[in-house]
Design a protein around this motif. Sequence first.
Motif, PDB file in Angstrom:
ATOM      1  N   GLY A  26     -47.078  41.571  21.164  1.00  0.00           N
ATOM      2  CA  GLY A  26     -47.564  40.244  21.508  1.00  0.00           C
ATOM      3  C   GLY A  26     -48.482  40.256  22.715  1.00  0.00           C
ATOM      4  N   VAL A  63     -47.116  37.170  14.935  1.00  0.00           N
ATOM      5  CA  VAL A  63     -47.210  36.272  16.090  1.00  0.00           C
ATOM      6  C   VAL A  63     -48.486  36.558  16.893  1.00  0.00           C
ATOM      7  N   SER A  67     -53.172  34.795  18.617  1.00  0.00           N
ATOM      8  CA  SER A  67     -53.795  34.761  19.942  1.00  0.00           C
ATOM      9  C   SER A  67     -55.224  35.268  19.922  1.00  0.00           C
ATOM     10  N   LEU A 212     -39.601  39.069  16.784  1.00  0.00           N
ATOM     11  CA  LEU A 212     -40.372  37.826  16.879  1.00  0.00           C
ATOM     12  C   LEU A 212     -40.214  37.186  18.254  1.00  0.00           C
ATOM     13  N   TRP A 216     -43.283  36.604  20.892  1.00  0.00           N
ATOM     14  CA  TRP A 216     -43.560  35.279  21.448  1.00  0.00           C
ATOM     15  C   TRP A 216     -43.624  35.333  22.973  1.00  0.00           C
ATOM     16  N   ARG A 220     -47.020  34.751  25.371  1.00  0.00           N
ATOM     17  CA  ARG A 220     -46.974  33.794  26.483  1.00  0.00           C
ATOM     18  C   ARG A 220     -47.310  34.479  27.813  1.00  0.00           C
TER      19      ARG A 220
END
Length: 252
Positions: A26, A63, A67, A212, A216, A220
């Motif tokens: 992520g 995920v 972005s 997941l 996430w 962030r």
Amino acid sequence: MFDIALDPIGWGVVLGGALAAGFTTGFAGFGAALVAAGFWFFALPAAMVPPLVVVAAVAGHTVGFFSVRAAFEWRRAAPYLGGGVLGIPLGVYALTVASPSSLRLSVGIFLVAYAAWQLAGAGRATIGAWGGRAADAFIGLAGGFLGGFSGLSGPAPVIWLQLRGGPSVAQRAVYQPFNFIILTLAGIGMAAGGLIGADVALIGAAIVPTTLLGAWIGVRTYAGVSEAAFRRVVLCLLFASGVAIVIRSVAG
């Protein structure tokens, strides 16, 4: 297919690897296989690790892709994807004939070499447009092969795009979708080749929610933390994991 019985510590290692893999994917857009392998080879049979890495990586990239979706360009990514699709079946076939010990050792050596190469600062070199789209397709082929063999689809295009130069968001907009698509196809190939049995599916179902969550958190965090500083920490972790895997493999 595998006779496994994980104790609480074993489950902690497996889920910890899933969380770390998701977070790295992520945040940085790659690295699920590199990070997860450093954990999972200590808790699971070696032959289980590649299909589980693919499961975790696909979940994390699902995920992470959001972005970078605004910067994604099909034309730039096409050579990588074309080569990657051709490389997947070669990697899946190699996985079916490789011994677990050689697989573990090869991943450990790769972890050490890749992390050392990056930590030494070699990634700052640039080659511009050298080799053109044909070279991009060859790198995609290498990524597809490694994706089918061990879930390591990311390092080849990541290193190559760093050598190409340009903004990091533009690089990530190529290699993260590449990883997502290639690893999804690699997972299908592994399933067709009988490498994803009930035991792999069971552990895969257990790690997906944790992956997941990690992805996430990584997405962030991406906007608020220095990418260079975090990437160096991850590289140090990869290097240490690779050294430990190599020592364990050589020691038998």
